[in-house]
Write a protein that holds these residues in place. Structure first.
Motif, PDB file in Angstrom:
ATOM      1  N   ALA A  95       0.793  -1.217  -0.111  1.00  0.00           N
ATOM      2  CA  ALA A  95       0.139   0.043   0.068  1.00  0.00           C
ATOM      3  C   ALA A  95       0.960   1.304   0.101  1.00  0.00           C
ATOM      4  CB  ALA A  95      -0.881  -0.006   1.246  1.00  0.00           C
ATOM      5  N   ALA A  96       2.004   1.332   0.866  1.00  0.00           N
ATOM      6  CA  ALA A  96       2.754   2.280   0.817  1.00  0.00           C
ATOM      7  C   ALA A  96       3.651   2.752  -0.494  1.00  0.00           C
ATOM      8  CB  ALA A  96       3.814   2.246   1.933  1.00  0.00           C
ATOM      9  N   LEU A  97       3.846   1.622  -1.079  1.00  0.00           N
ATOM     10  CA  LEU A  97       4.580   1.895  -2.483  1.00  0.00           C
ATOM     11  C   LEU A  97       3.715   2.153  -3.566  1.00  0.00           C
ATOM     12  CD1 LEU A  97       6.742   0.596  -4.459  1.00  0.00           C
ATOM     13  CD2 LEU A  97       5.745  -1.306  -4.880  1.00  0.00           C
ATOM     14  N   LEU A  98       2.314   1.621  -3.662  1.00  0.00           N
ATOM     15  CA  LEU A  98       1.494   2.089  -4.515  1.00  0.00           C
ATOM     16  C   LEU A  98       0.928   3.474  -4.219  1.00  0.00           C
ATOM     17  CD1 LEU A  98      -0.886  -0.836  -5.155  1.00  0.00           C
ATOM     18  CD2 LEU A  98       1.092  -0.219  -6.379  1.00  0.00           C
ATOM     19  N   ASP A  99       1.049   3.982  -3.026  1.00  0.00           N
ATOM     20  CA  ASP A  99       0.671   5.340  -2.823  1.00  0.00           C
ATOM     21  C   ASP A  99       1.790   6.382  -2.856  1.00  0.00           C
ATOM     22  OD1 ASP A  99      -1.801   6.721  -1.760  1.00  0.00           O
ATOM     23  OD2 ASP A  99      -0.780   6.974  -0.033  1.00  0.00           O
ATOM     24  N   GLY A 100       2.981   5.898  -3.436  1.00  0.00           N
ATOM     25  CA  GLY A 100       4.059   6.674  -3.433  1.00  0.00           C
ATOM     26  C   GLY A 100       4.586   7.068  -2.309  1.00  0.00           C
ATOM     27  N   ARG A 101       4.864   6.251  -1.296  1.00  0.00           N
ATOM     28  CA  ARG A 101       5.359   6.668   0.064  1.00  0.00           C
ATOM     29  C   ARG A 101       6.607   5.874   0.493  1.00  0.00           C
ATOM     30  NH1 ARG A 101       1.960  10.315   2.587  1.00  0.00           N
ATOM     31  NH2 ARG A 101      -0.136  10.255   1.812  1.00  0.00           N
ATOM     32  N   ILE A 102       7.017   4.985  -0.480  1.00  0.00           N
ATOM     33  CA  ILE A 102       7.917   4.037  -0.157  1.00  0.00           C
ATOM     34  C   ILE A 102       8.786   3.623  -1.630  1.00  0.00           C
ATOM     35  CG2 ILE A 102       6.819   1.856  -0.209  1.00  0.00           C
ATOM     36  CD1 ILE A 102       8.656   1.067   2.010  1.00  0.00           C
ATOM     37  N   GLY A 103       9.878   3.399  -1.912  1.00  0.00           N
ATOM     38  CA  GLY A 103      10.519   3.310  -3.164  1.00  0.00           C
ATOM     39  C   GLY A 103      10.471   1.554  -3.301  1.00  0.00           C
ATOM     40  N   PRO A 104      10.528   0.964  -4.449  1.00  0.00           N
ATOM     41  CA  PRO A 104      10.378  -0.301  -4.722  1.00  0.00           C
ATOM     42  C   PRO A 104      11.848  -0.987  -4.101  1.00  0.00           C
ATOM     43  CG  PRO A 104      11.163   0.857  -6.683  1.00  0.00           C
ATOM     44  CD  PRO A 104      10.703   1.824  -5.758  1.00  0.00           C
ATOM     45  N   VAL A 105      12.718  -0.586  -4.038  1.00  0.00           N
ATOM     46  CA  VAL A 105      14.005  -1.265  -3.635  1.00  0.00           C
ATOM     47  C   VAL A 105      13.683  -1.320  -1.722  1.00  0.00           C
ATOM     48  CG1 VAL A 105      16.606  -0.949  -2.907  1.00  0.00           C
ATOM     49  CG2 VAL A 105      15.629  -0.232  -5.279  1.00  0.00           C
ATOM     50  N   ALA A 106      13.288  -0.271  -1.250  1.00  0.00           N
ATOM     51  CA  ALA A 106      13.119  -0.395   0.353  1.00  0.00           C
ATOM     52  C   ALA A 106      11.891  -1.264   0.545  1.00  0.00           C
ATOM     53  CB  ALA A 106      12.850   1.038   0.520  1.00  0.00           C
ATOM     54  N   ALA A 107      10.879  -1.078  -0.464  1.00  0.00           N
ATOM     55  CA  ALA A 107       9.635  -1.991  -0.199  1.00  0.00           C
ATOM     56  C   ALA A 107      10.140  -3.607  -0.339  1.00  0.00           C
ATOM     57  CB  ALA A 107       8.684  -1.728  -1.365  1.00  0.00           C
ATOM     58  N   ALA A 108      10.970  -3.773  -1.181  1.00  0.00           N
ATOM     59  CA  ALA A 108      11.345  -5.280  -1.309  1.00  0.00           C
ATOM     60  C   ALA A 108      12.300  -5.599  -0.001  1.00  0.00           C
ATOM     61  CB  ALA A 108      12.052  -5.377  -2.739  1.00  0.00           C
ATOM     62  N   ALA A 109      13.108  -4.960   0.480  1.00  0.00           N
ATOM     63  CA  ALA A 109      13.973  -4.999   1.584  1.00  0.00           C
ATOM     64  C   ALA A 109      12.804  -5.193   2.777  1.00  0.00           C
ATOM     65  CB  ALA A 109      14.903  -3.977   1.753  1.00  0.00           C
ATOM     66  N   TYR A 110      11.893  -4.434   2.868  1.00  0.00           N
ATOM     67  CA  TYR A 110      10.922  -4.405   3.875  1.00  0.00           C
ATOM     68  C   TYR A 110      10.326  -5.939   4.010  1.00  0.00           C
ATOM     69  CZ  TYR A 110      10.448   0.007   6.235  1.00  0.00           C
ATOM     70  OH  TYR A 110      10.721   1.032   7.103  1.00  0.00           O
ATOM     71  N   VAL A 111       9.668  -6.366   2.681  1.00  0.00           N
ATOM     72  CA  VAL A 111       9.291  -7.615   2.709  1.00  0.00           C
ATOM     73  C   VAL A 111      10.131  -8.715   3.319  1.00  0.00           C
ATOM     74  CG1 VAL A 111       8.167  -9.291   1.148  1.00  0.00           C
ATOM     75  CG2 VAL A 111       7.485  -7.053   1.132  1.00  0.00           C
ATOM     76  N   VAL A 112      11.427  -8.726   2.803  1.00  0.00           N
ATOM     77  CA  VAL A 112      12.400  -9.623   3.283  1.00  0.00           C
ATOM     78  C   VAL A 112      12.535  -9.590   4.770  1.00  0.00           C
ATOM     79  CG1 VAL A 112      14.777 -10.297   3.005  1.00  0.00           C
ATOM     80  CG2 VAL A 112      13.611  -9.715   1.120  1.00  0.00           C
ATOM     81  N   ALA A 113      12.822  -8.379   5.431  1.00  0.00           N
ATOM     82  CA  ALA A 113      12.618  -8.225   6.784  1.00  0.00           C
ATOM     83  C   ALA A 113      11.648  -8.741   7.576  1.00  0.00           C
ATOM     84  CB  ALA A 113      13.132  -6.837   7.138  1.00  0.00           C
TER      85      ALA A 113
END
Length: 267
Positions: A95-113
């Protein structure tokens, strides 16, 4: 479940690698939010799933996980929100990615964490209470309940869509400078209500990472896809609905002719 759930206590810009270059520089900048996401998700799964353990051989009532997950989300938002936004949930990160509040690299790292944290949290619970996991083949995992797998995916999508709408509304309000000290309480109550609503039908995960931890350690079931397709699909639909339909447009700055006149003297 997911929850959970998440909220930016301050807007975090995750457009990484903007001025610094290289993996080392990126990790130096973002290791703390990623560590916070891992710990927060581990606590969410450890303490939340603990409320699902059998009591005298019987499953606990729905009240237990509803309030447990809701209150843990409240606590984690207060503790980790200023550091990482306290997503604790790939659906919230989407949701944060699609809403423009997080970039794709950080979003992928968040999911891994989050996935690592969920697995560590569930593994810790298994180590603390080994006897509790001898009573059934999938204690603490997510299973479709009173509906089919497809029905459970639809329920998960609906529940997570509501969660995404709440998150987007909170983020938008904060972007407009409206500080709300009760955000964690609102999110906790939202999670509790959603678990009450969908727990019987789909077990109300709302969170792919929360479902992944038990599946990784107990074994993947054929219906595990429900808890990825449902929450991620619902999050995407809810976020896009808010962004392009429900979000009010920003007010345009006043034109010069609309400003009040300032007369130089009295007439």
């Amino acid at each position: 479940m997911y929850l959970l759930i998440l909220v930016f206590n301050h807007r975090i810009c995750f457009n990484a690698l903007d001025s610094e270059r290289g993996l080392v520089a990126w990790l130096r900048r973002w290791w703390r939010p990623l560590f916070a996401e891992m710990v927060a998700t581990a606590l969410l799964v450890l303490l939340g799933v603990a409320s699902l353990l059998p009591v005298n051989g019987k499953e606990p009532p729905l009240t237990h996980p509803a309030f447990a997950f809701g209150i843990i989300v409240l606590a984690n938002v207060e503790a980790f929100g200023p550091i990482s936004g306290a997503h604790m949930n790939p659906a919230v990160t989407l949701a944060a990615l699609l809403d423009g509040r997080i970039g794709p690299v950080a979003a992928a790292a968040y999911v891994v964490a989050q996935s690592i944290g969920a697995t560590l949290g569930f593994g810790t619970l298994m180590a603390l209470c080994p006897d509790a996991f001898n009573g059934g083949p999938y204690v603490g995992g997510n299973l479709p309940g009173s509906v089919s797998a497809v029905g459970a995916a639809c329920v998960e999508a609906l529940l997570t869509g509501v969660l995404a709408l709440v998150c987007c509304a909170i983020w938008t309000s904060h972007s407009e400078g409206k500080q709300d000290p009760t955000v964690s309480i609102k999110l906790g109550l939202t999670i509790a209500g959603l678990v009450y609503a969908g727990g019987v039908m789909s077990s109300a995960s709302l969170n792919p990472a929360r479902s992944l931890g038990p599946a990784f350690l107990l074994g993947f079931r054929p219906d595990h896809w429900v808890y990825w397709v449902g929450p991620l699909g619902g999050s995407a639909l809810g976020t896009l609905l808010h962004r392009f339909v429900l979000r009010p447009p920003r007010a345009a700055p006043p034109r010069a002719e609309d400003l009040p006149l300032h007369d130089k003297g009295d007439h």
